[in-house]
Design a protein around this motif. Structure first.
Motif, short mmCIF file in Angstrom:
data_model
loop_
_atom_site.label_atom_id
_atom_site.label_comp_id
_atom_site.label_asym_id
_atom_site.label_seq_id
_atom_site.Cartn_x
_atom_site.Cartn_y
_atom_site.Cartn_z
N MET A 1 13.18 161.30 15.16
CA MET A 1 14.69 161.55 14.44
C MET A 1 16.05 160.89 15.38
SD MET A 1 16.20 162.81 12.09
CE MET A 1 15.18 164.23 11.29
N LEU A 2 15.88 160.74 16.67
CA LEU A 2 16.73 160.21 17.44
C LEU A 2 16.99 158.83 17.07
CD1 LEU A 2 16.48 161.84 21.02
CD2 LEU A 2 18.47 162.15 19.20
N ASP A 3 15.70 158.11 16.94
CA ASP A 3 15.69 156.76 16.62
C ASP A 3 16.31 156.61 15.20
OD1 ASP A 3 13.51 155.05 18.29
OD2 ASP A 3 12.93 156.79 18.41
N PHE A 4 16.27 157.45 14.35
CA PHE A 4 16.79 157.15 13.06
C PHE A 4 18.22 157.11 13.01
CE2 PHE A 4 18.78 159.35 9.34
CZ PHE A 4 18.32 158.56 8.24
N TYR A 5 18.74 158.21 13.74
CA TYR A 5 20.36 158.00 14.12
C TYR A 5 20.87 157.21 14.88
CZ TYR A 5 20.27 163.10 12.63
OH TYR A 5 19.90 164.36 12.01
N TYR A 6 20.22 156.63 15.67
CA TYR A 6 20.55 155.51 16.86
C TYR A 6 20.58 154.04 15.75
CZ TYR A 6 20.53 152.06 20.34
OH TYR A 6 20.84 150.86 21.12
N ASP A 7 19.65 153.90 14.67
CA ASP A 7 19.60 152.73 14.04
C ASP A 7 20.58 152.88 12.85
OD1 ASP A 7 17.48 151.83 15.48
OD2 ASP A 7 15.80 152.66 14.52
N ILE A 8 20.86 154.06 12.35
CA ILE A 8 21.71 153.89 11.02
C ILE A 8 23.05 154.10 11.74
CG2 ILE A 8 22.74 155.83 9.49
CD1 ILE A 8 20.06 154.56 8.69
N ASP A 9 23.40 154.69 12.61
CA ASP A 9 25.01 154.59 13.02
C ASP A 9 25.14 154.65 14.54
OD1 ASP A 9 27.59 154.89 13.67
OD2 ASP A 9 28.19 156.02 11.74
N ARG A 10 25.17 153.56 15.26
CA ARG A 10 25.15 153.28 16.62
C ARG A 10 26.29 153.97 17.31
NH1 ARG A 10 23.70 149.58 20.67
NH2 ARG A 10 24.16 150.41 22.72
N GLN A 11 27.58 153.86 16.73
CA GLN A 11 28.77 154.43 17.25
C GLN A 11 28.49 155.95 17.22
OE1 GLN A 11 32.05 152.58 15.44
NE2 GLN A 11 32.06 150.97 16.94
N LEU A 12 28.41 156.50 16.03
CA LEU A 12 28.12 157.82 15.96
C LEU A 12 27.25 158.55 16.75
CD1 LEU A 12 29.10 160.57 14.71
CD2 LEU A 12 27.29 160.05 12.79
N PHE A 13 26.09 157.91 17.18
CA PHE A 13 25.07 158.25 18.18
C PHE A 13 25.60 158.23 19.49
CE2 PHE A 13 21.70 157.40 21.28
CZ PHE A 13 20.79 158.35 20.72
N ASP A 14 26.32 157.09 19.93
CA ASP A 14 27.15 157.07 21.28
C ASP A 14 28.02 158.39 21.16
OD1 ASP A 14 25.57 154.84 21.96
OD2 ASP A 14 27.32 153.64 21.76
N LYS A 15 28.85 158.50 20.41
CA LYS A 15 29.62 159.60 20.34
C LYS A 15 29.17 160.99 20.44
CE LYS A 15 33.65 161.73 18.00
NZ LYS A 15 34.56 161.54 16.58
N VAL A 16 28.13 161.32 19.72
CA VAL A 16 27.55 162.71 19.73
C VAL A 16 26.47 162.99 20.78
CG1 VAL A 16 25.97 164.21 18.21
CG2 VAL A 16 27.97 162.92 17.21
N PHE A 17 25.50 161.87 21.11
CA PHE A 17 24.54 162.09 22.08
C PHE A 17 24.67 161.37 23.54
CE2 PHE A 17 22.56 162.20 18.00
CZ PHE A 17 21.77 163.41 17.88
N VAL A 18 25.23 160.09 23.33
CA VAL A 18 25.30 159.54 24.62
C VAL A 18 26.57 159.99 25.48
CG1 VAL A 18 25.37 157.21 25.76
CG2 VAL A 18 23.96 157.47 23.89
N TYR A 19 27.89 160.09 24.73
CA TYR A 19 28.95 160.39 25.48
C TYR A 19 28.74 161.51 26.29
CZ TYR A 19 33.80 161.06 26.54
OH TYR A 19 35.02 161.19 27.10
N PRO A 20 28.30 162.64 25.57
CA PRO A 20 28.30 164.12 26.40
C PRO A 20 27.28 163.79 27.72
CG PRO A 20 28.22 164.40 24.13
CD PRO A 20 28.08 162.95 24.39
N LEU A 21 26.20 163.20 27.45
CA LEU A 21 25.42 162.89 28.72
C LEU A 21 25.93 162.28 29.87
CD1 LEU A 21 22.40 162.78 29.76
CD2 LEU A 21 21.77 160.90 28.28
#
Length: 222
Positions: A1-21
């Motif tokens: 599922m994470l792969d799907f979010y990463y591939d669909i919208d990289r900027q949104l993935f960064d904001k939601v998952f990567v930035y808090p991490l």
């Protein structure tokens, strides 16, 4: 599922998952009191430890798992329970950790516990995508690790009272027992990895800049 979010919208993935991490990771390193520009050895130790506990136990816990998939999950949970009971006197909140890796026998064993499995999933995805934010941790096949009883926990931030030699030994032990071999295929996706502190600083600033631009665009459209 994470792969799907990463591939669909990289900027949104960064904001939601990567930035808090990476924000949590940077705060963790900064809270240790270590100077990343000067104390490279201690920084590497912190990078590897983030979200993890590494245990080397000469008493041993058998790592044998039944290959039958129907029993594998049950036996894995039994190993978790055994480890929690054995080390609860040394790690006060060990029940909040999940077992990620174990190998050994009744004579000696090594295991890795993680606080948030979500973090490990994100790191694994980023390393599969060959992100510069995450780097593989390798063992040195030319040196044999010293078998000692030790527990290395990311929650123990009293690192400034530890000598460089001791940190070197701890890092070497972790790499030796848990690090990935250089010549193993697809090692980046499966082995031990760590966030690169300096890359995290740059990536955090980049994400914040992108979020600021998006906010400006939203207000300009009003």
């Amino acid at each position: 599922m994470l792969d799907f979010y990463y591939d669909i919208d990289r900027q949104l993935f960064d904001k939601v998952f990567v930035y808090p991490l990476i924000k949590q990771f940077i705060e963790y390193v900064n809270a240790s009191g270590v100077n990343p520009l000067v104390e490279k050895t201690k920084l590497e130790y912190l990078e590897i430890l983030f979200n993890r506990i590494f245990i080397n136990d000469l008493g041993g816990i058998s790592s044998t798992i039944n290959p039958d998939r129907r029993n594998r999950q049950i036996e894995w949970k039994e190993k978790e329970r055994e480890i929690r009971e054995k080390f609860s006197g040394y790690i006060s909140n060990i029940n909040r950790y999940d077992l990620k890796y174990i190998r050994g026998s009744a004579v000696s064993s090594s295991c890795q516990l993680v606080k948030e499995t979500r973090i490990e999933h994100i790191l694994s995805l980023l390393i599969r995508k060959r992100s510069s934010l995450v780097k593989s941790v390798y063992n040195d096949k030319n040196q044999r690790p010293i078998k000692v009883n030790n527990i290395n926990s990311w929650e123990d931030l009293k690192i400034n009272g530890i000598s460089k030699e001791e940190i070197d030994q701890r890092t070497f032990t972790i790499k030796s027992f848990f690090g990935e071999r250089m010549n193993r295929s697809n090692f980046r996706a499966r082995g031990l990895n760590a966030i690169d502190y300096f890359e995290a600083i740059k990536y955090k600033e980049l994400i914040e800049e992108e979020m600021s631009i998006r906010e400006d665009d939203i207000f300009s459209d009003l």
